[in-house]
Every structure is written in structure tokens, then in C-alpha cells.
Design a protein around this motif. Structure first.
Motif, PDB file in Angstrom:
ATOM      1  N   LYS A  36      -8.920  -1.090  -5.028  1.00  0.00           N
ATOM      2  CA  LYS A  36      -9.259  -0.338  -3.817  1.00  0.00           C
ATOM      3  C   LYS A  36     -10.500   0.495  -4.106  1.00  0.00           C
ATOM      4  O   LYS A  36     -10.604   1.103  -5.178  1.00  0.00           O
TER       5      LYS A  36
ATOM      6  N   HIS B 267       1.422   5.146  -2.481  1.00  0.00           N
ATOM      7  CA  HIS B 267       0.913   5.987  -3.576  1.00  0.00           C
ATOM      8  C   HIS B 267       2.114   6.616  -4.272  1.00  0.00           C
ATOM      9  O   HIS B 267       2.893   7.339  -3.655  1.00  0.00           O
TER      10      HIS B 267
ATOM     11  N   HIS C 264     -11.212   1.586   1.764  1.00  0.00           N
ATOM     12  CA  HIS C 264     -10.959   2.743   2.634  1.00  0.00           C
ATOM     13  C   HIS C 264     -12.272   3.005   3.353  1.00  0.00           C
ATOM     14  O   HIS C 264     -13.226   3.523   2.761  1.00  0.00           O
TER      15      HIS C 264
ATOM     16  N   TYR D 236     -14.431  10.758   0.446  1.00  0.00           N
ATOM     17  CA  TYR D 236     -13.930  11.664  -0.602  1.00  0.00           C
ATOM     18  C   TYR D 236     -14.959  11.730  -1.731  1.00  0.00           C
ATOM     19  O   TYR D 236     -15.165  10.750  -2.441  1.00  0.00           O
TER      20      TYR D 236
ATOM     21  N   ASP E  52       1.441   2.829   3.491  1.00  0.00           N
ATOM     22  CA  ASP E  52       0.524   3.873   3.013  1.00  0.00           C
ATOM     23  C   ASP E  52       1.302   5.162   2.724  1.00  0.00           C
ATOM     24  O   ASP E  52       0.834   6.268   3.056  1.00  0.00           O
TER      25      ASP E  52
ATOM     26  N   HIS F  32       0.864  -1.200   0.000  1.00  0.00           N
ATOM     27  CA  HIS F  32       0.000   0.000   0.000  1.00  0.00           C
ATOM     28  C   HIS F  32       0.888   1.234   0.000  1.00  0.00           C
ATOM     29  O   HIS F  32       1.465   1.615   1.023  1.00  0.00           O
TER      30      HIS F  32
HETATM   31  N1  DUC Z   1      -6.069   7.076   1.918  1.00  0.00           N
HETATM   32  C1  DUC Z   1      -4.977   6.430   1.637  1.00  0.00           C
HETATM   33  O1  DUC Z   1      -5.033   5.239   1.404  1.00  0.00           O
HETATM   34  N2  DUC Z   1      -3.815   7.055   1.616  1.00  0.00           N
HETATM   35  C2  DUC Z   1      -3.652   8.420   1.857  1.00  0.00           C
HETATM   36  C3  DUC Z   1      -4.858   9.147   2.200  1.00  0.00           C
HETATM   37  C4  DUC Z   1      -6.089   8.356   2.191  1.00  0.00           C
HETATM   38  O2  DUC Z   1      -7.145   8.859   2.464  1.00  0.00           O
END
Ligand code: DUC
Ligand code: ZN
Ligand code: ZN
Length: 485
Positions: free
Chosen positions: A153, A62, A185, A158, A317, A60
Motif C-alpha cells: 500500500k 489495521h 490511498h 499524510y 478498513d 484491508h
Molecule cells: N487510511 C486507511 O487505510 N485506514 C485508516 C485511515 C486512513 O487514512
């Protein structure tokens, strides 16, 4: 002509299930022999007094991804994979992130174009599905799963990324039918927005209100809902970045019911707390991530769950946004309120040393658990095992040599990412990966990075083994065909 490209002598090897002494023979990037007294290698490493473990698998992170607020991560594929390699990680699984209106196929191609020329170590992709149109569900996802993208994912928060429960069910049904792992998430979007709006109306804008607007129960609700939706479709899920007790209770409840629910946690939930978001001035922004770090009591509960085996994986993460950079955390300006500050913390390079030092070194987890949590389980969960995540004949020669006694004070100056801060600044750890080998090539040794851009390879993932397990639908309704069974 030597029989091996590289021989590691006097190796004290730890895997997820075993500890043994051996020489390791490596040829053409693979481990081809594990026994003492091997013949000469073209290159030799004497590992006496060190500890040898499989290279880490960080499932995990980014990398070169644009956030829903329009901020690019600080690391590109070169700096992210360099940083991972220098921290003992040899495989990463970042995300190819679909934004609404985009074809997933195009998204995947774009991420490959970014990764291919720059990656130092091997990589696979999870797909972030934010727009599950008929085309995506019916054609793109099935084809991508066949092509080795066997995990998605989905977000429950959001506005720009989240799925409704109905869309989530559609994605789960595809995962069940075609064989993919769904990562969730889990935070309740409306609860967060409702609180954030009220906080901002009251003029409460500082980074610490990020944590106030995302309390544990927001995560608990979405975790429970995710479990129920996955139970209806009868498909495994993994809850990512679990931050504390109430979400853990939900996962434990599901596991005790025999549901295939996995959990992931990350360094920020073991080493940071919500007090870090309340540092003077804007400093708190350095510790903002979602879900936020909780209090000391929750930190302890996360440790206990890690020790007890509730968590399957420990990932970074890594979501890096620079602090003092107009394109970083404060792209919206230094007077940005907490909702406008880019959300995420770095961690690729320190993930392994932090857990080794505080977990293994302090006797909280065994060495075998450490290997399982940081490498083997992720490889297995996402269909990369036994090529990755272990030290065995036939596996890729992805190996980390540790000095278990090396004392290091963490600071940004010793790290190899593109960040201008680390949230773990000043933390002292014992144990550090001193050599990293990626498919037989030494990429990190004696505090020197030796790898090169473009040497990393894309790894198509097999069907995750959890998806091959026998199904036991909970209702008479067949979740894939929609008819009564
Ligand atoms: N979710 C993630 O997986 N990484 C960073 C921020 C978020 O909300
Ligand atoms: Zn997330
Ligand atoms: Zn993330």
C-alpha cells in the motif's frame, strides 16, 4: 476410525459462482469431499436450514499498527482476529507498516513477532512502503515479494507516509518487474493541508471539519493521478476505500479504457454519512475516517457501483481507536482539533452481516456477488486462491454457517474487539454468521468464541494473477529497463 475429522451435513452452499446441496467432509484442515451421504465424521454438524459460505477474507484492516500521529490501534492480534472470527471472517490481510528510516525487512519481522503468538485465524500481510530507498527498492522488496508479500500500500497523503509521484513510479516499476499488487490511498495531500490550515485559522476545529477538509474532489484528483501513473508503468493498481461518485467515475473511465484498475469500498461508505461527523459534542469523532463518509447521494452511487460490479472487494478498513480512552481517539486531549483526532473506524466483525442484510437481504446484490466481494475476489486478487475464498475439494476448510433469518441489533456489547463503541450502534440487521470454522476447527459457535491464540498461520501470497496478464505498454519507453522498446 472415521474418515473425516468433521462432516457438515445438509449444507446449502453458496460460492461466487454456484449454489449446491452437499455434505462437506473435512480432514486435516482441508475440504476433502463434497457429496451427499458421506461416511461418519469424528464431529458432525447438521446445517439444515442454514446457509454455508466460504469464510470471509478481509483484505484491508489495521492491526497493532501505530498511526502517523503515534496512536496504537485498540486491537491487538488476539482481539482483532477473535472479532473477525465471530463475524464470519477466516482470513485477514492487515499491513506491515514501514515508517521512514526503517528497514522493511525489520518491520515485517516485528509484525510477525506480534501476530504469531496471538492470531486466531490465518493472515497474510500487505507492506506499507513509506521510504522507498535504493535498498528497499533494489533488495528488500524483491526479496519480500519472493517470500510471499506480494502487495504494497502506498499513500498520497499524510506527511509521514506519503510518496511523491516519482517515488510512487519507482514502487510501481518494482511491482511490475517482480509481480506485486499496489494499493493506493488516493487523496491529495496539499489540497487537504491547505484547507485544514485555513479552517483551523478560522477556529473551526470540530470533527465535522475533517470531512470539509477532504472533499470528494481531493479523492478524485488523486485517483485520476494514480491511474495515470499506473498507466505509464503499465501495471495494475487497486484504489482502496473508495468513498463516492467522483472517484468511481475515474475508476470506471480507466476500466472502460481497458486498464487494470481495481476498486475497493468499505461499510462506512454504505452505512455512514458526513452528517454522522456532525453529532453533538465530540461524538462525531466516532465516525472519522479517511476518506470521510460522504452524503446520501454518494452513498447511493457507491451501492450502485457495488451492484454493477465496478468494485472488486468489500473490506472493513478496520482502524480501531477507542473513544473514551487516553490512548485512543483523543490521545492529544479532549480539546484536540480535527487534525489531531485519531482517524479510523472499526468494522471487522460487522462487515459481513451489514452487507448481507442490506445487500443480499434487500435484493441489491446476489448471494454469489456477496461471496465474491467479501471472500473470493480478495483471495484471488492477492494470490491466496483457491486455498482461501472458496468451498472446493483441496481448499482450506474455512467455512461460515449463516442463519439467514437471525435478527440482530448491533451494539458494542455483542462484539468481540477491544473497542468501546461501534459506529453502527443500534442498526438492525437480518442474517448473522452463527458458526465459523477455521481450517477445520470451530472457532465461533452458538454465540461463544472457541478459538485460541496462536492457532492462525501466516499465509505467503502467490503472484497476484493480474500481474501475470500480458503487458501492453502505452509509450515506446520500457518502464522497467528505461530504454526504448
Ligand atoms: N487510511 C486507511 O487505510 N485506514 C485508516 C485511515 C486512513 O487514512
Ligand atoms: Zn488509507
Ligand atoms: Zn486502512
Amino acid at each position: 476410525m472415521p474418515e473425516f475429522d468433521l462432516v457438515i451435513r445438509h449444507a446449502d452452499v453458496a460460492t461466487e459462482s454456484d449454489r449446491f446441496s452437499t455434505d462437506i467432509g473435512i480432514l486435516d484442515g482441508k475440504i476433502t469431499a463434497l457429496e451427499s451421504g458421506l461416511s461418519e465424521g469424528e464431529q458432525e454438524i447438521d446445517a439444515a436450514g442454514r446457509l454455508i459460505m466460504p469464510g470471509g477474507v478481509d483484505s484491508h484492516c489495521h492491526v497493532e499498527q501505530i498511526s502517523s500521529n503515534g496512536v496504537w490501534t485498540a486491537d491487538d492480534w488476539f482481539t482483532a482476529t477473535r472479532s473477525a472470527a465471530c463475524g464470519g471472517t477466516t482470513t485477514i490481510i492487515p499491513f506491515a507498516c514501514q515508517h521512514r528510516g526503517q528497514s522493511l525487512r525489520d518491520v515485517v519481522k516485528d509484525y510477525h513477532d506480534l501476530a504469531g503468538p496471538k492470531a486466531v485465524i490465518d493472515y497474510a500481510f500487505h507492506l506499507i512502503v513509506s521510504d522507498p530507498t535504493d535498498q528497499v527498492l533494489g533488495q528488500e522488496l524483491p526479496a519480500l515479494i519472493k517470500g510471499g508479500y506480494t502487495s504494497f500500500k502506498i499513500y498520497l497523503t499524510y506527511d509521514a507516509l506519503m510518496l511523491t509521484d516519482r517515488q510512487f513510479l519507482d514502487v510501481l516499476a518494482v511491482a511490475r518487474r517482480d509481480g506485486a499488487m499496489v494499493m493506493v490511498h488516493a487523496e491529495n495531500n496539499d489540497m487537504i493541508k491547505w484547507m485544514a490550515d485555513r479552517l483551523l485559522q478560522a477556529g473551526l476545529r470540530a470533527p465535522k471539519f475533517h470531512a470539509v477538509a477532504r472533499p470528494m474532489l481531493v479523492e478524485r484528483e488523486a485517483t485520476h493521478r494514480s491511474i495515470a501513473l499506473a498507466e505509464l508503468v503499465d501495471v495494475p493498481i487497486l484504489i482502496v476505500h473508495v468513498s463516492g461518485g467522483e472517484a468511481i467515475e475515474q475508476i470506471r473511465w480507466a476500466q472502460e479504457r481497458g486498464l487494470n484498475v481495481y476498486g475497493e469500498t468499505c461499510p462506512q461508505y454504505l452505512f455512514l454519512t458526513e452528517d454522522d461527523l456532525d453529532k453533538p459534542g465530540l461524538e462525531g469523532a466516532k465516525h472519522m475516517c479517511s476518506p470521510p463518509p460522504r452524503d446520501k447521494a454518494n452513498q447511493e452511487i457507491v451501492w450502485k457501483a457495488l451492484e454493477d460490479g465496478l468494485f472488486e472487494v468489500f473490506s472493513s478498513d478496520h482502524a480501531p481507536y477507542r473513544f473514551d480512552d487516553p490512548e485512543g481517539k483523543f490521545k492529544a486531549g479532549k480539546d484536540a482539533h480535527f487534525k489531531q483526532i485519531a482517524n479510523g473506524v472499526p468494522g471487522l466483525e460487522v462487515r459481513l452481516p451489514l452487507l448481507f442484510s442490506e445487500g443480499v437481504g434487500k435484493g441489491r446484490i446476489s448471494l454469489e456477488q456477496f461471496v465474491a466481494l467479501t471472500a473470493t475476489n480478495a483471495a484471488r486478487l492477492y494470490g491466496l486462491f483457491p486455498r482461501k475464498g472458496t468451498i472446493a475439494v483441496g481448499s482450506d476448510a474455512d467455512i461460515t454457517i449463516w442463519d439467514p433469518d437471525k435478527q440482530v441489533k448491533i451494539s458494542q456489547s455483542i462484539l468481540h474487539d477491544a473497542m468501546d463503541y461501534t459506529p453502527y450502534d443500534g442498526k438492525e440487521v437480518t442474517g448473522w454468521p452463527i458458526t465459523t470454522i477455521s481450517r477445520g476447527n470451530v472457532v465461533w459457535d452458538k454465540e461463544e468464541f472457541l478459538g485460541g491464540p496462536g492457532k492462525g498461520e501466516f499465509l505467503p501470497c502467490d503472484t497476484p494473477p493480474a500481474l501475470s496478464a500480458e503487458r501492453r505498454p502505452v509509450t515506446a519507453f520500457d518502464p522497467v529497463t528505461g530504454v526504448l522498446s
